[in-house]
Design a protein around this motif. Sequence first.
Motif, mmCIF file in Angstrom:
data_model
loop_
_atom_site.group_PDB
_atom_site.id
_atom_site.type_symbol
_atom_site.label_atom_id
_atom_site.label_comp_id
_atom_site.label_asym_id
_atom_site.label_seq_id
_atom_site.Cartn_x
_atom_site.Cartn_y
_atom_site.Cartn_z
ATOM 1 N N GLU A 65 0.848 -1.192 0.000
ATOM 2 C CA GLU A 65 0.000 0.000 0.000
ATOM 3 C C GLU A 65 0.877 1.234 0.000
ATOM 4 N N VAL A 66 0.588 2.145 -0.909
ATOM 5 C CA VAL A 66 1.319 3.413 -0.947
ATOM 6 C C VAL A 66 0.279 4.523 -0.855
ATOM 7 N N ALA A 67 0.492 5.474 0.029
ATOM 8 C CA ALA A 67 -0.463 6.552 0.281
ATOM 9 C C ALA A 67 -1.844 5.977 0.586
ATOM 10 N N SER A 68 -1.873 4.888 1.339
ATOM 11 C CA SER A 68 -3.102 4.192 1.731
ATOM 12 C C SER A 68 -3.871 3.594 0.554
ATOM 13 N N ILE A 69 -3.210 3.458 -0.600
ATOM 14 C CA ILE A 69 -3.871 2.848 -1.766
ATOM 15 C C ILE A 69 -3.160 1.530 -2.080
ATOM 16 N N ASP A 70 -3.952 0.480 -2.261
ATOM 17 C CA ASP A 70 -3.403 -0.810 -2.659
ATOM 18 C C ASP A 70 -2.904 -0.680 -4.106
ATOM 19 N N ILE A 71 -1.621 -0.965 -4.360
ATOM 20 C CA ILE A 71 -1.081 -0.725 -5.708
ATOM 21 C C ILE A 71 -1.732 -1.640 -6.758
ATOM 22 N N ASP A 72 -2.305 -2.754 -6.328
ATOM 23 C CA ASP A 72 -2.988 -3.629 -7.278
ATOM 24 C C ASP A 72 -4.362 -3.086 -7.662
ATOM 25 N N GLU A 73 -4.958 -2.329 -6.747
ATOM 26 C CA GLU A 73 -6.313 -1.840 -6.975
ATOM 27 C C GLU A 73 -6.316 -0.615 -7.870
ATOM 28 N N ASP A 74 -5.434 0.337 -7.584
ATOM 29 C CA ASP A 74 -5.498 1.602 -8.301
ATOM 30 C C ASP A 74 -4.100 2.192 -8.474
ATOM 31 N N ALA A 75 -3.367 1.613 -9.411
ATOM 32 C CA ALA A 75 -1.988 2.040 -9.632
ATOM 33 C C ALA A 75 -1.920 3.500 -10.055
ATOM 34 N N ARG A 76 -2.935 3.934 -10.802
ATOM 35 C CA ARG A 76 -2.893 5.292 -11.329
ATOM 36 C C ARG A 76 -2.965 6.345 -10.215
ATOM 37 N N SER A 77 -3.796 6.086 -9.209
ATOM 38 C CA SER A 77 -3.874 7.035 -8.091
ATOM 39 C C SER A 77 -2.572 7.025 -7.301
ATOM 40 N N VAL A 78 -1.929 5.861 -7.221
ATOM 41 C CA VAL A 78 -0.630 5.801 -6.548
ATOM 42 C C VAL A 78 0.353 6.682 -7.304
ATOM 43 N N ARG A 79 0.380 6.537 -8.633
ATOM 44 C CA ARG A 79 1.325 7.324 -9.450
ATOM 45 C C ARG A 79 1.109 8.813 -9.253
ATOM 46 N N ALA A 80 -0.166 9.223 -9.140
ATOM 47 C CA ALA A 80 -0.459 10.648 -8.990
ATOM 48 C C ALA A 80 -0.007 11.165 -7.632
ATOM 49 N N ALA A 81 0.059 10.258 -6.643
ATOM 50 C CA ALA A 81 0.360 10.688 -5.276
ATOM 51 C C ALA A 81 1.855 10.742 -4.970
ATOM 52 N N ILE A 82 2.659 10.077 -5.808
ATOM 53 C CA ILE A 82 4.077 9.969 -5.474
ATOM 54 C C ILE A 82 4.967 10.691 -6.492
ATOM 55 N N GLY A 83 6.177 11.012 -6.060
ATOM 56 C CA GLY A 83 7.188 11.527 -6.973
ATOM 57 C C GLY A 83 8.322 10.512 -6.992
#
Lengths: 341, 254
Positions: A65-83
């Motif tokens: 989980e990155v930024a409280s998002i499961d990377i398998d569920e919503d990779a795109r939201s993870v990408r938007a949240a990280i640098g």
Amino acid sequence: MQRQPAVVVQGLEKTYPGGTRAIDGIDFTVEQGEFFGFLGPNGAGKTTTIKILATLLSKSGGHVEVASIDIDEDARSVRAAIGVALQEVGLDDLSKGRDFLVLQGRLYGIGRAEANRRADELLELVGLSGVGKRKIGSYSGGMRRRIDLAGALMHRPNILFLDEPTSGLDPQSRLAIWEHLEDLNAQGVTIMLTTQHMDEADRLCRRLAIIDHGRLVTEGSPSTLKAGVGGDVVRVSFGPMDSPDGRADTALGALCQLPSVREADTTPDGLTATVDDGGAAAPAILRTLNDAEIPVANLAVTRPSLDDVFLHHTGREIREADADEDAESRVWGQWMGVNRR
Amino acid sequence: MLILRESTYIYVRNLKTWLAQPTMIVAAVLSSAVMYLFFGEPLRGITGLPGFPAADYQAFLTAMVIVMAVVFSGSDMAMVLLTDIMSGYVDKLLLSPVNRFSILLGTLAIGATRAIAQVVAIILVATAIGVRFEGGVLGILAVIVATTLLGVAMGCVGLIIAVRTRSVQVTVNSWLLFMPLAFLTSAFMPRELITGWFQFAVGLNPVEYILVAVRTVIIDGWVWEHIVPGFWVLLGTSAVLIGLATYEYRRATN
């Protein structure tokens, strides 16, 4: 309410096609606002881990989980949240520094005016204002890292993943990058970086995980890790003595009685003592020697370094480990059809 | 709509990269001019052969120059893409939240732009040396549109090569793969005048039908019976190759 961790990794595994096991079941958590370091030699699995967390590489097993998002569920939201700034940099040599930043911002959905403003602001921040209109291909190694870092910051991410941000840089450029990273962390940005440099981990990271052969070896703050290895070492050299016979042994016996001294031994020109806290033990040691009428020429306290921590946990020096076959590069080499070392 | 906006950003970046390398553009135009110089003037006498369909060999050759340029542009595309993969730039794009499809569109769009630029340049050179386009202005437009689509389709082949092999060695030499597509055609000589296995092979090459259609528009005008097969082959080939490229691309980026 307790804040959610920035990164949660449970049982992460990665096996590359061909059977190379790069990550062999690791768990760790990075809290929000933390400066977290991933320390290990080449091929230990650092880059693979970062790439999986950044959604660039698929994992073979485990939960992330990155930024409280499961990377398998919503990779795109993870990408938007990280640098992310990767070791292979991936800059566009033919593009001008400022254009690169603006495009980077636009790709993260920032409006034109805001992207322009932010690009200028970041060029200023990383000290590249004067060369924003020059092509990236003409930049030095340090300038490339800085423009890459600026690119990763365009969309104001709260979490930053950096893969060996200063490897191959001269000391001055390293220091400049370190200062930028410290500033960012002070502003609340969670930073996770990989490094194979002990001094970098020691200076920047509040907490460290040491990784070797795809497994976490140990985890903790640099000072706890160092304390775990053993105490400080106090080295004493004696001054000239009229009748030295027996006096060193007497002093040694007296030192061993001190509560702060774990063990002590004589050396050809004096003695060494392992203690819990060198600073606190030094005065007592001096007093004891003084009572035994032994003149002291020199006293030095050495603290264990992260090198000692690595050695303690893996049985090897990190540089020796470097010389091991580099599994990660080998996989890349096959994949890219060239040797990327 | 978002995909369109994202692909535009990527397209503009690709365009800037291309324009920043003027040698590549000059070489593209120059290679076409050289084709006329090498094959046009010296082989002029071929038109005297019984059954040769055109009176002006330069006009006959124009379709070949155009088709060959766009076919080989597939190999350029592969190299352009591989450079971005190797430098890590594609990774950088994949790390951003843009749709994977936007990246593909931005890449194919630059392939189309390069094809258009090349075809227009050749048509200008052809006009300068006195080639008459029997299909008129509409014919010229049709030639540009059709060969651009062919350029995109060949770009897809290049994309598949780059993504699949990720190898400089293979990609640099991928023109070898495009060679039979370009040369196993009636580029220099009409099919009726070719004999043996070559004639048979030409009949199997989809590019041949597209070449014939383009040439017909240039030297004869709108003679539908020679144009329609090329039209369908072009449509079919492009659909298949774009589909394959999309599939390969998805596979590589997921």
